[in-house]
Design an enzyme around this catalytic site. Structure first.
Site, PDB file in Angstrom:
ATOM      1  N   ASP B  78       1.088  -1.090  -0.137  1.00 13.03           N
ATOM      2  CA  ASP B  78       0.022  -0.023   0.086  1.00 13.03           C
ATOM      3  C   ASP B  78       0.907   1.303  -0.059  1.00 13.03           C
ATOM      4  O   ASP B  78       2.114   1.190   0.379  1.00 13.03           O
ATOM      5  CB  ASP B  78      -0.875   0.061   1.267  1.00 13.03           C
ATOM      6  CG  ASP B  78      -0.282   0.026   2.515  1.00 13.03           C
ATOM      7  OD1 ASP B  78       0.893  -0.702   2.566  1.00 13.03           O
ATOM      8  OD2 ASP B  78      -0.674   0.721   3.328  1.00 13.03           O
ATOM      9  N   GLU B 136       0.027  -0.883   5.714  1.00  6.49           N
ATOM     10  CA  GLU B 136       1.197  -0.475   6.369  1.00  6.49           C
ATOM     11  C   GLU B 136       0.990   0.916   6.635  1.00  6.49           C
ATOM     12  O   GLU B 136       1.477   1.516   7.725  1.00  6.49           O
ATOM     13  CB  GLU B 136       2.396  -0.920   5.782  1.00  6.49           C
ATOM     14  CG  GLU B 136       3.477  -0.826   6.574  1.00  6.49           C
ATOM     15  CD  GLU B 136       4.326   0.769   6.738  1.00  6.49           C
ATOM     16  OE1 GLU B 136       5.095   0.692   7.664  1.00  6.49           O
ATOM     17  OE2 GLU B 136       4.120   1.465   6.095  1.00  6.49           O
TER      18      GLU B 136
END
Lengths: 367, 367
Positions: B78, B136
């Site tokens: 991400d 994350e």
């Protein structure tokens, strides 16, 4: 054009407490004064001893008896927003009866006293200019008394002025000046894991806060009244996120200074107070001089004597400063505890309304 | 069910810079990782030497060669929100070519290196567990690696872990811990004209800011790397209006502490630092221990040797701490300057992508 049917009828000769109720129940939050101004104008026009003049939502009514002196008695007709506290209620507290609701203290009880005396004291010992004005509770540029001073300065001419702001029915002379300064601190953003890549703006503000926390305010004697000064942070804001070293911090400081000091004196003092702080910007965002109490003037001494009170200093800035700026000594005198102004439980003891009516009537009758 | 037609095809054997471009251009801001996770899963399933397991939008691919040891090589897929910087562009800077755009540094260049090596190193000297995980860049409770550790702890078992977070292609060992504390100061509201009726909460904070501005952070040697600690205010907020003495001020402090300290050590230290401040509340709002670099472990020494770099300490908190908590030594090693992560001008030098591919390939080939 509105017809007379839209204008509430006010009985200015009614009991002053009833009159307070009536004008409180005509809601007049700043900007919405028209209905109350209409009612006041219409009621005052019924008295032949008064010349009535309108400027926006400000009403001026004056006697023209050719007296040797003229006094101004003024009050604002707007309030801060209603807090579910209208219509007003009459409550019996432990030791006294109070009128509870928005505007009772700030300052429709004072306005009611003005209205009743304007109607019923037709032969005052000095000529009287009664002023009822709008937009006192908002930004100074909208203030109705300021507008009158610009449009019709002749209407404010007087040797003495009384502002019926709440003072618990005691004479409060003059007012402190007020100055607001933004102290700015700049830094350099960085990730908070590597702060040595940046510069922390809030750490930069620490020295200024330390100066403020340790500042010892002075007391200043002005014309026999002792004014207590103060210097306080009122706002502080810095930082944008919890993982970023802040690059900006603003400390907003409010300095209340004695009326013997000019704006320039006040600014010079604050610049001196913060002179040791590195990398700080100093931005004056608001500055209004105070008003000397003028209690050394015979008109003021006569007022204190006639009202049988002991004069005290006023700390909050009020529109007496506008009279002071015109060279007219001015005092605050009105019913209600000023610390209840704007409060949700705003309430005025009815005894203070009667006391103010009686004191002002005596002054206007005996000089 | 989506059909294969919706899944972008990734060529894992293409040039690693082209592969970086391809996965950057599949936007995957946290919460929107599905399309990229689908593409990664689909591409990895084409390789018979890999067992592919999916958990949410996390993909695990591992060799099962019966080697004496197993290593984890992990990265998140991400990114933070796009800032008008997609699709990526290849730019020629003064001394080097860079890929410019969201995710290039944090951390799709690292993910591309992982993907290419997962596909093409079919006989590594240690078994490898490749992990590609989601979420994350958002709150820790959503972190895909944390979820894997809860759901399938067996998948994280290893004697050593590499996280391909950006380190400018140098080995960065461990990470500092991080702790966030809200220091609260209470006062009593009053009108700013009469501050002595109240108590200024911001003045109360002055002593704490002074402590912070004068704090001397220490450096701590852990397993041969020197960790630089820091203590900073990151946010300060106090006051509600310019004419009110503030009754509340909150100072948010971020403490980055060496990985040799426990959470309890860190909290005890901060409580000691602020122990002299009167009338202050101390509220821990975030606390994560760091990770020891583990460079005294033979696996880590072999990694440093194989990659021919010099190990440095990592200051920012990363998911290596999750491995550390499981007793697995872990280092950060990936292309891109960490200070460009999240920046609008995020860009990775292509030379660093190739360098990481080469170094990791060497390590997996020679042990």
């Amino acid at each position: 054009m509105p017809t007379a049917a839209h204008i509430p009828a006010l009985n200015l000769e009614a009991d002053v407490v009833e009159l307070t109720r009536d004008i409180c129940d005509i809601e007049s939050v700043s900007g919405n004064e028209k209905q109350l101004a209409d009612a006041i104008e219409s009621a005052l026009k019924q008295y032949a001893h008064l010349e009535v003049i309108r400027d926006g939502d400000a009403i001026v009514a004056r006697t023209n008896l050719g007296r040797a002196s003229r006094v101004v008695i003024a009050g604002h007709i707007d309030t801060v927003p209603v807090a579910n506290n209208l219509p007003v209620q009459m409550l019996s507290m432990e030791r006294e009866q109070v009128l509870f609701g928005r505007g009772t203290v700030d300052m429709k009880a004072g306005v009611a006293v003005q209205l009743k005396l304007a109607a019923t004291v037709s032969e005052p010992v000095s000529d009287v200019t009664w002023i009822f004005y709008d937009h006192e509770e908002v930004e100074a540029t909208k203030n109705g008394l300021g507008r009158l001073a610009r449009n019709r300065p002749d209407l404010l001419e007087a040797s003495f002025a009384v502002l019926c702001e709440p003072t618990s029915a005691q004479v409060e002379g003059g007012c402190n000046g007020t100055m607001r300064v933004d102290l700015g601190f700049n830094g350099v953003k960085a990730h908070s894991a590597r702060p040595w890549m940046g510069k922390n703006a809030i750490h930069g503000a620490a020295a200024a806060l330390s100066v403020l926390a340790n500042y010892a305010p002075t007391e200043v004697d002005v014309d026999g009244l002792v004014y207590r000064e103060s210097l306080n942070v009122v706002l502080i804001n810095g930082g944008i996120a919890t993982n970023v070293i802040p690059d900006d911090c603003v400390v907003t400081v409010n300095y209340r200074f004695a009326p013997s000091k000019t704006a320039a004196d006040a600014e010079a003092h604050l610049r001196e107070v913060f002179s040791g702080i590195p990398d700080m910007t100093f931005n004056v965002v608001d500055l209004a001089e105070g008003a000397r109490p003028g209690l050394d003037r015979p008109e003021a001494q006569a007022f204190v004597a006639a009202t049988q009170t002991v004069a005290r200093p006023k700390y909050g800035w009020t529109d007496v400063a506008r009279f002071s700026a015109l060279g007219i000594p001015a005092v605050n005198f009105g019913p209600g505890d000023p610390s209840k102004a704007h409060a949700d439980d705003e309430a005025v003891p009815v005894g203070q309304i009667y006391a103010c009516e009686k004191a002002l009537r005596a002054w206007l009758s005996v000089g």
